[in-house]
Scaffold this active site. Structure first.
Site, PDB file in Angstrom:
ATOM      1  N   ARG B 294       0.401  -1.137  -0.184  1.00  0.00           N
ATOM      2  CA  ARG B 294      -0.648  -0.220  -0.138  1.00  0.00           C
ATOM      3  C   ARG B 294       0.737   1.471  -0.102  1.00  0.00           C
ATOM      4  O   ARG B 294       0.557   2.011  -0.489  1.00  0.00           O
ATOM      5  CB  ARG B 294      -0.665  -0.451   1.457  1.00  0.00           C
ATOM      6  CG  ARG B 294      -2.484  -1.002   0.821  1.00  0.00           C
ATOM      7  CD  ARG B 294      -3.102  -0.918   2.324  1.00  0.00           C
ATOM      8  NE  ARG B 294      -4.549  -2.196   1.665  1.00  0.00           N
ATOM      9  CZ  ARG B 294      -5.101  -2.168   2.529  1.00  0.00           C
ATOM     10  NH1 ARG B 294      -5.326  -2.258   3.755  1.00  0.00           N
ATOM     11  NH2 ARG B 294      -6.103  -3.281   1.829  1.00  0.00           N
ATOM     12  N   TYR B 434      -6.091  -0.861  -7.017  1.00  0.00           N
ATOM     13  CA  TYR B 434      -5.573  -2.036  -6.132  1.00  0.00           C
ATOM     14  C   TYR B 434      -4.958  -2.396  -5.176  1.00  0.00           C
ATOM     15  O   TYR B 434      -4.856  -1.393  -4.512  1.00  0.00           O
ATOM     16  CB  TYR B 434      -4.331  -3.035  -7.486  1.00  0.00           C
ATOM     17  CG  TYR B 434      -3.382  -2.807  -8.235  1.00  0.00           C
ATOM     18  CD1 TYR B 434      -2.722  -1.264  -7.303  1.00  0.00           C
ATOM     19  CD2 TYR B 434      -2.490  -2.998  -9.058  1.00  0.00           C
ATOM     20  CE1 TYR B 434      -1.730  -0.048  -8.267  1.00  0.00           C
ATOM     21  CE2 TYR B 434      -1.709  -2.278  -9.605  1.00  0.00           C
ATOM     22  CZ  TYR B 434      -0.919  -1.117  -9.417  1.00  0.00           C
ATOM     23  OH  TYR B 434       0.788  -0.675  -9.577  1.00  0.00           O
ATOM     24  N   GLU B 435      -4.759  -3.166  -4.491  1.00  0.00           N
ATOM     25  CA  GLU B 435      -4.098  -2.914  -2.679  1.00  0.00           C
ATOM     26  C   GLU B 435      -5.061  -2.764  -2.084  1.00  0.00           C
ATOM     27  O   GLU B 435      -5.002  -1.876  -0.796  1.00  0.00           O
ATOM     28  CB  GLU B 435      -2.307  -2.779  -2.638  1.00  0.00           C
ATOM     29  CG  GLU B 435      -1.841  -3.433  -3.408  1.00  0.00           C
ATOM     30  CD  GLU B 435      -1.129  -4.528  -3.797  1.00  0.00           C
ATOM     31  OE1 GLU B 435      -2.193  -5.028  -2.654  1.00  0.00           O
ATOM     32  OE2 GLU B 435      -0.738  -5.334  -4.630  1.00  0.00           O
ATOM     33  N   GLY B 436      -6.440  -2.550  -2.867  1.00  0.00           N
ATOM     34  CA  GLY B 436      -7.794  -2.202  -1.541  1.00  0.00           C
ATOM     35  C   GLY B 436      -7.561  -0.879  -2.381  1.00  0.00           C
ATOM     36  O   GLY B 436      -7.248   0.566  -2.561  1.00  0.00           O
ATOM     37  N   GLN B 441      -9.088   1.911   1.894  1.00  0.00           N
ATOM     38  CA  GLN B 441      -8.438   2.127   2.580  1.00  0.00           C
ATOM     39  C   GLN B 441      -9.252   3.509   3.744  1.00  0.00           C
ATOM     40  O   GLN B 441      -8.858   3.785   4.761  1.00  0.00           O
ATOM     41  CB  GLN B 441      -8.029   3.792   1.755  1.00  0.00           C
ATOM     42  CG  GLN B 441      -7.103   2.694   0.376  1.00  0.00           C
ATOM     43  CD  GLN B 441      -5.948   1.431   1.290  1.00  0.00           C
ATOM     44  OE1 GLN B 441      -5.299   1.688   2.440  1.00  0.00           O
ATOM     45  NE2 GLN B 441      -6.077  -0.195   0.145  1.00  0.00           N
TER      46      GLN B 441
END
Lengths: 593, 593
Positions: B294, B434-436, B441
């Site tokens: 992240r 991506y990555e949440g 977030q």
């Protein structure tokens, strides 16, 4: 694969409950009864959903191709274009004497939104033709009108606008394309034009290029630019098509989006052209097209946002992911739909409140155009002239942001082309650029339009807001709190910004120009605030009158409250930025960056 | 064709003038003298500009292709990857015992920005490997570390993260991929994973997939998820490569951008895997990768913004269009460069002040990670844990907006792929997802991180701001007016937002969650405000001390003043939206949309 349903019901609400078009004293408006407009919109919606929309992804994936000097549009475009022509849609608001249906511009705009939302790249072929026909209508000789308009109104022939050259876009005074006068009164056009939307294709018998060029020996710069009609095929005296003119496609540009539209480099090699309007007054004639085109581009911003929103909404209802923190909403399923999550709601409400507010703003603007053109109302003309850069700049910036938000609702799937959401973003991106990049719109607004006639039109706008607030101060306490107060506060911010420009911009124009972009957005928010207040009032009236479909009106009020509470406060930020002045913006020497 | 020059000088300013890294009491930091970091950054910048950047457009245009089950990367990628490996860049901050160079994470981050800016799609192959190696480092057995890490640290073998399945992304509890235990202690993995970045390619001998899956009979939902090491080729006891494992590429996804990275659908058909970490504790192990990833994605937001900005700046200096309204700046030329126009300035200053502020924020965050990992500082760990969603969400949202602004400076050319600006926008778009996705977030920040340990870490952040303001209240009246006061005001907005969540969110969590996205941005602005205040102070100190290159420090101060005056006031808007509560956000039933 995305879907699209034309928001005919919402357009009807705006036309009749809010703008009350059939009660307006504008030629052609009394005929705009709800049944009539409802039938038109329903039919247009069908074409949009069933004919144009299925080709949207096809156009994106296939694009246009140039083979041996001939441009081919994506599979299916030609048939669809035939259907649009057969329905008489291209000439819906064009004069009957040239084969049009003579409906008001507001109807053309409502229909245009549906078509653009369903397939922007496709609809541009007809949109550019409309603009070129409008310019010939306004500036052409009777002979030119007779020669070109019937075929352009029907889209048997399509049209283009040729302004940009490789080294000049905004600053057209630098243009190099030449027009050499000939003894027969025609001109020979030579030069290269780029970014020519619908520049060539296989869907029309002829293409009528409107080309800006300089007649040698004329004034320097922008004052020496003239406008010419340069058809792809010369037209014989009997109206039949003659020989091929000296204009050809250099290449088709590879673009970020609108792949279904052929954006061409056009080479003019001594092509035969005829002056449209007066010598060296080409910019004036071009602006007839341009102002219309700018409103049309603002419409595209809304259209892409609405189409993207519709799909994001469906996805948010269908996709099961996570649980409502306040308790499961789909306890028997593996998870709750995305729409239970507050941040997804926020995004959907941003999108919904923008699209509906923008639609009202756009259709209101269209009524001003009708009032100006059909009723010869100079004040309406002044007001829409002021509003045009706001419609173009604000609706396309915000519309783009909304497509990004809609794409975001899809998570990873939003980034995969197969799901279609990337296309909305990529297609919407161009609207911030063409027909005058949005920074140029802001410059036009602040540097030119705002001060016209001593600020008469912006003052008229403030009066309009003030009158609305005054007239509706007793609707209800809730209405005052939810709509009137926020609108007054936002309008006050806009006035303060105007005042700052007056006081500081006099001494240093950069003080105004450094805040121009913020001003455009500030103005746009106040316009949408006014529209939401008007829609809120109309919805409240309908509810008070016990109109059917109370749910629709309740939803309208709730959506309006969202805009007023969550979106409209942006005016304060824009004002703060404007009032911070030009110092920090202009502090650095170019070399210090 | 765009160009890229690594901002090594700016990174040096942040590392030494602002963060004073070599004076910090963190293992490895005293060695970070300016000469040393300068040499590293210069060398990294060369690789970025000369090796990676020229392949950026190639990667975009060519993409990856799947042929007979084998993925081929774009032309030139393989050679470039060899060069990166030879330089030891992939293991720059990895332990020496596994072949790394053991430099602090902050150096890896500074280098990572350059590489990502030069070629995001390419750098992801190495980035994912780093993340996977970190997870093995943190959770692997000694045998696993010995088997995989040396080859992963050198990028002889690369790594992937396998989380998402077609029906679940954020909500991994729904996952269906199974891991059947075998008698020999291994597992057999079966299922389909999607969106697997760097999923397969031709640049490494082996690919080590880290795969989340459920062991049958384990707890329901997210608590029954375990993490497995599933290599593409099984590894023999002597470390040589054995037979092909049961994992294959289903297809490569067609994406909006990062075409040079192979985003794969991966099929696991009874593939052999080994448990990494504890049974059913897979999410914990995965989060080791995820938190690092992240921060790395936040870095990508900055990186794309800076690369796009550099090109927009060059274009604005070169392109002649229009005249400065206050008087021609290039009177002998046909027009003035774009950069004279106030609205172009505004856009460039938005971009510049973001990129430099974001770089400082990111590198500061990296020092917190070093402090936590190298010095075992739990408070630093808590603070960076709080900041991680802000770094990811704020930097990628804003970074994307900046690429859009940079593209806009190019006008029509920005939309044409040939000019390369569209790629920055398309590549940057993924970082918000991506990555949440950034909404997740925001949820992580407000729903989880904010209240951790009774809000200890956010209170520590406020103390940090307060101390800075207190310690620097006497720098100068100008510094107080330009930096301290705006920072205090913004910090007050952040506190008010936190207070609103405390008071309203207790009764109804939706009151907090409806404002979570705004809170993430509000927090991000305050962080950048703090960074600009710290940079402004460092620049002022350097000037007061008569340091060379006064122009650099003056520019730094001017850029900071811009951020404080023009960008930071956004905190007020975010606070207004937060304080408007959840009512308007949640008013509609799902069916009423």
């Amino acid at each position: 694969m995305p879907s699209y349903t034309a928001p005919a019901k919402d357009a009807q609400f705006i036309l009749h409950d809010v703008l009350k078009v059939s009660a307006q004293d504008i030629p052609g408006y009394p005929e705009l009864e709800p049944d009539f407009t409802g039938a038109v919109l329903e039919e247009a919606g069908k074409i949009a959903s069933e004919v144009l929309h299925p080709l949207n992804v096809v156009g994106d994936q296939e694009g246009c191709r140039l083979e041996n000097g001939v441009v081919y549009t994506p599979k299916g475009f030609k048939d669809a274009f035939e259907q649009v022509k057969e329905g008489g849609w291209p000439g819906i608001d064009m004069p009957e004497e040239f084969g049009g249906q003579n409906m008001p511009y507001v109807i053309g705009t409502a229909v245009g939104e549906f078509f653009s939302a369903a397939n922007q790249a496709f609809t541009m072929y007809q949109g550019l033709t409309h603009g070129a026909a409008s310019a010939i209508l306004a500036h052409g000789t009777d002979e030119q009108k007779a020669t070109y308009l019937p075929n352009m109104v029907s889209c048997q022939w399509t049209g283009t606008m040729n302004l940009t050259e490789p080294h000049c876009g905004t600053d057209l005074g630098l243009m190099r394309t030449k027009a050499e006068p000939q003894d027969d009164g025609s001109f020979r056009i030579s030069g290269q034009k780029i970014f020519i939307s619908s520049g060539d294709h296989d869907m029309a018998e002829n293409i009528v290029h409107l080309v800006l060029a300089k007649i040698p020996g004329g004034p320097e710069g922008i004052k020496g630019v003239s406008l010419f009609i340069v058809p792809k095929f010369l037209v014989n005296e009997d109206g039949s098509l003659g020989e091929r003119n000296g204009v050809s496609v250099g290449k088709i540009e590879e673009k970020m989006g609108i792949h279904g539209n052929s954006t061409c480099v056009m080479n003019y090699d001594g092509a035969v052209g005829w002056l449209l309007g007066e010598e060296h007054k080409g910019m004036r004639a071009m602006f007839t097209m341009m102002n219309e085109a700018r409103v049309g581009v603002g419409m595209q911003g809304l259209a892409q946002a609405d189409a993207a929103y519709q799909n994001a909404l469906e996805y948010a209802k269908d996709r099961l992911q996570g649980r409502d923190v306040t308790g499961a909403k789909n306890p028997d399923g593996p998870a709750d739909p995305l729409i239970v999550h507050p941040d997804i709601r926020r995004s959907l409400m941003d999108q919904k409140s923008f699209a509906e507010g923008a639609r009202a703003f756009l259709l209101w603007g269209a009524t001003l155009i009708d009032q100006a053109h059909r009723a010869g109302d100079k004040d309406a003309d002044g007001l829409i002239s002021l509003m045009t850069p706001v419609i173009k700049g604000f609706l396309t910036d915000q519309g783009y942001d909304m497509t990004v938000q809609a794409q975001q609702v899809y998570g990873g799937h939003g980034y995969i082309e197969e799901w279609g959401m990337s296309q909305y973003t990529r297609d919407a991106r161009i609207a911030m650029i063409y027909e005058g990049a949005n920074g140029v719109q802001a410059l036009d607004l602040v540097g030119r339009k705002l001060g016209q006639h001593g600020g008469k039109y912006v003052l008229a706008f403030f009066d309009m807001v003030k009158s609305f607030c005054q007239e509706n101060k007793d609707v209800s306490d809730d209405f005052t709190k939810d709509f009137i107060k926020p609108l007054q506060a936002a309008s006050k911010d806009l006035q303060a910004a105007g005042m700052f420009f007056m006081q500081s911009g006099m001494k240093d124009p950069n003080q105004a120009l450094a805040g121009s972009y913020d001003f455009m957005h500030l103005f746009g928010h106040v316009c949408l605030g006014l529209m939401w207040a008007r829609m809120g009032k109309a919805a409240q009236e309908a509810l008070d009158a016990g109109a059917g479909d109370a749910a629709f009106y309740e939803t309208k009020l709730a959506t309006g409250r969202y805009y007023m509470a969550r979106r409209l406060p942006a005016t304060k930020l824009h004002l703060a930025r404007i009032e911070s002045g030009a110092e920090t913006v202009m502090a650095l020497d170019a070399d210090a960056f």
